[in-house]
Scaffold this motif. Sequence first.
Motif, PDB file in Angstrom:
ATOM      1  N   MET A   1       0.924  -1.369   0.018  1.00 16.66           N
ATOM      2  CA  MET A   1      -0.136  -0.004   0.028  1.00 16.66           C
ATOM      3  C   MET A   1       0.869   1.200  -0.043  1.00 16.66           C
ATOM      4  O   MET A   1       2.068   1.204   0.237  1.00 16.66           O
TER       5      MET A   1
ATOM      6  N   LEU B   1      -3.900  -5.322   2.889  1.00 14.50           N
ATOM      7  CA  LEU B   1      -5.331  -4.418   2.694  1.00 14.50           C
ATOM      8  C   LEU B   1      -6.077  -4.734   3.726  1.00 14.50           C
ATOM      9  O   LEU B   1      -6.204  -5.804   4.465  1.00 14.50           O
TER      10      LEU B   1
ATOM     11  N   LYS C   1     -11.556  -2.012   5.097  1.00 14.94           N
ATOM     12  CA  LYS C   1     -12.018  -0.728   4.547  1.00 14.94           C
ATOM     13  C   LYS C   1     -11.489  -0.504   3.012  1.00 14.94           C
ATOM     14  O   LYS C   1     -12.245  -0.002   2.246  1.00 14.94           O
ATOM     15  N   ASP C   2     -10.273  -0.789   2.818  1.00 14.47           N
ATOM     16  CA  ASP C   2      -9.651  -1.055   1.517  1.00 14.47           C
ATOM     17  C   ASP C   2     -10.487  -1.713   0.539  1.00 14.47           C
ATOM     18  O   ASP C   2     -10.701  -1.394  -0.557  1.00 14.47           O
ATOM     19  N   ARG C   3     -10.962  -2.969   1.271  1.00 15.45           N
ATOM     20  CA  ARG C   3     -11.522  -4.070   0.045  1.00 15.45           C
ATOM     21  C   ARG C   3     -12.979  -3.264  -0.304  1.00 15.45           C
ATOM     22  O   ARG C   3     -13.619  -3.656  -1.458  1.00 15.45           O
TER      23      ARG C   3
ATOM     24  N   LYS D   1     -13.612  -0.331  -0.688  1.00 19.43           N
ATOM     25  CA  LYS D   1     -13.461   0.665  -1.711  1.00 19.43           C
ATOM     26  C   LYS D   1     -13.316  -0.168  -3.036  1.00 19.43           C
ATOM     27  O   LYS D   1     -13.527   0.606  -4.069  1.00 19.43           O
TER      28      LYS D   1
ATOM     29  N   VAL E   1      -7.622   3.753  -3.331  1.00 17.30           N
ATOM     30  CA  VAL E   1      -7.189   3.256  -2.249  1.00 17.30           C
ATOM     31  C   VAL E   1      -5.804   3.635  -1.651  1.00 17.30           C
ATOM     32  O   VAL E   1      -5.721   3.553  -0.296  1.00 17.30           O
TER      33      VAL E   1
ATOM     34  N   CYS F   1      -2.851   2.253  -2.960  1.00 16.93           N
ATOM     35  CA  CYS F   1      -1.866   1.271  -3.014  1.00 16.93           C
ATOM     36  C   CYS F   1      -1.176   1.097  -4.768  1.00 16.93           C
ATOM     37  O   CYS F   1      -1.797   1.764  -5.566  1.00 16.93           O
TER      38      CYS F   1
END
Length: 327
Positions: free
Chosen positions: A1, A14, A17-19, A21, A39, A41
Amino acid sequence: MLQTLSGYKKYSHLTLKDRIKIEILSFLNKTQTEIAAAVGCSQSTVSRELRRNQPPKNKVKYNSEQAHNRSDERKRNSAKKERLKNHVIREYVHDKIKIGWSPEQIVGRIRLEHSLKTNHESIYQYIYNEKTDMIQYLPKRHRKRKKRGLKVKNRVGKIPNRISITERPEIVNRRIRIGDLEIDTMGSRKAKECLQVIVDRVTHYTTINLLKDKSTGEMMDNAIKSLEKMPSEFKRTITFDNGTENAAHERLRELGIETYFCHPYHSWEKGTVENTIGLIRRVFPKSTNFSRVSNEQIKELENKLNNRPRKCLNFMTANEVMKLCTS
């Protein structure tokens, strides 16, 4: 990231929350580059995430919650991964760890004996994760780190004709010949009896004597008795600490041995014998009453040490190296 001033941060896993998005932006048909920028990353991270955690059926869209569960499951399975799958290595570890070999010694020696490869970290993980009953055989199983202060074990007295280690020949420091020895004693508060340990700096060949006490006469009588049995090429120099029990060191010069002394409280200057005493302490800890220890037990330990593979000897034993030197 990625992150921050440069737009990138160093890699981390990840989060849910990232997933979420990624799921939303994928649903909106954003490109992987656009998703990565949102994200925070790299594009390769997004590509790998969609490839590894998207359901197998192409028609099913990426689901953040399912993807996060899959990732957690992989982590759990990885932690449970069986170590030391080779049964020969496992049996070798079981046999040698119980006789006091360290994981590093086992790794080096199994290459010589069986041409098998593993690493000491795998052995440690195997023991701590799968064979916890074997922790008791590890070298530092009960040791705690302590502040290393100045400990005065021996009174520094006047030693006649004492020659400083600074005057010891440079060839001794280079460790390229046999016959340069180090000597020390180890005991306990529970008995006046103690051990005398003599070690060759190159071969690590060890001689252990059980002393009645720590007197000068007892110290030198036993040292001379042991040294007289050795060929002349195996006794060139000997290094002492400044304990008063070493005051009669000049008696050894009659055997053709030059004597040298460490600086006061610089035990590391005779590190070979100090390391060997550390190994002996695994068998006879500081609480040992040496009045209850027999000469047979001492010689059994001496034999064990001289048949112990050493990393500094390319995992050969002291006995094996001594044979090579005498052949």
